[in-house]
Design an enzyme around this catalytic site. Sequence first.
Site, mmCIF file in Angstrom:
data_model
loop_
_atom_site.group_PDB
_atom_site.id
_atom_site.type_symbol
_atom_site.label_atom_id
_atom_site.label_comp_id
_atom_site.label_asym_id
_atom_site.label_seq_id
_atom_site.Cartn_x
_atom_site.Cartn_y
_atom_site.Cartn_z
ATOM 1 N N CYS A 105 0.841 -1.213 0.000
ATOM 2 C CA CYS A 105 0.000 0.000 0.000
ATOM 3 C C CYS A 105 0.866 1.249 0.000
ATOM 4 C CB CYS A 105 -0.919 -0.012 1.217
ATOM 5 S SG CYS A 105 -1.901 1.483 1.387
ATOM 6 N N CYS A 145 -0.326 4.074 2.256
ATOM 7 C CA CYS A 145 -0.011 3.858 3.679
ATOM 8 C C CYS A 145 1.476 4.117 3.961
ATOM 9 C CB CYS A 145 -0.325 2.426 4.107
ATOM 10 S SG CYS A 145 -1.876 1.777 3.477
ATOM 11 N N ASP A 146 2.339 3.655 3.093
ATOM 12 C CA ASP A 146 3.766 3.587 3.438
ATOM 13 C C ASP A 146 4.685 4.487 2.607
ATOM 14 O OD1 ASP A 146 3.124 1.674 5.337
ATOM 15 O OD2 ASP A 146 3.297 0.032 3.896
#
Length: 331
Positions: A137, A140-141
């Site tokens: 993701c 997300c990261d």
Amino acid sequence: MPNNNLIYETIILGSGPAGLTAAIYTGRSRCCPLVIHGRQPGGQLTTTTQIDNFPGFPQGIDGSELMENMRLQAERFGTNFTEGEVTRVDLGERPFRICVDGQTYRCLTLIIATGATPKLLGLGNEESLYGRGVSVCATCDGFFYRDKEVVVVGGGDTAMEEAVFLTRFAKKVTVVHRRDALRATPVLADRALSNKQVEFSWDSMVSEIVADQSGVTGVRIKNVTNGEETELRCDGVFIAIGHQPNTSLFDGQLDMDDEGYIQTGNGTETSVRGVMAAGDVQDPQFRQAITAAGSGCMAAIQAERYLDDLPYDPNLSCKKGICKETNREQE
Ligand code: NAP
């Protein structure tokens, strides 16, 4: 304690952000929910480390801690939890029946929040490197790869979106794709192809993720046309080769799209009245913790409204907080 003599007003399958938000809302409305979850309570978020984009945590929060907080919040409002593998769901009869490790639970409304599993490459160390250079993701990261070099695997819409998104942080993004043409829709493909920070390694597969104790340091790339192997130094590998919605239990019982995502309408309603679906199991597009939580809230409210509209039946009803024991024999 979960009790299979009871007919639950609401059973929730899954304990990620969608399932636990549904549990908080239905619990607080005294629908005495039962959450049934698998061996990884908390879902995918427990495999990530820091979560920076869930509102309300200015310093970010650890994924496991966020999910533990949600669980405690759901317990505060009377949610019961049970762990086990759901082997069969029968939506053809009411109450609905859920078989878990040989026990059958019954419920008037069902909220499906079983999520979707990111597909992986099948390399030995990729799961153990989650949070240490391997990600599924970029939203997300990506933030953690400022001025670093990353690889994105895949040639679909997700891979192209992730590659372009990652250029906001990383100084170099290499897309590794197993064919010489992208599957992505033209607009997303063009956006990636025209971005000077994105390079492409065509006809190529990642054959190995190279790592040391601190995490990923590179990948080995195999050219599928001539078998040549090369090593590419990188700090992160984003695997974007699709997701598999966890819906096999509902095959033939609920309307699904071609990829197996549950189709919802009017919010989170499925093709069977009284059954809602929330989170990634019905969302191939956004797949964020906050959108999953939002749809869990919607599913809970829709379940409550459905329960409120049910005609009163003393054998079935467990109105407002008291799940009635029934005279039915245990299956
Ligand atoms: P996808 O369309 O199924 O693409 C997966 C990609 O990964 C393909 O390029 C595939 O290669 C490759 N792949 C699959 N297995 C692989 C393996 N074992 N090793 C290496 N490569 C592998 O998945 P997606 O990109 O996640 O998209 C899923 C759906 O969501 C699609 O319908 C998409 O349109 C939609 N979506 C839409 C948007 C948007 O509209 N903004 C954004 C994201 C996703 P091949 O090409 O060779 O098959």
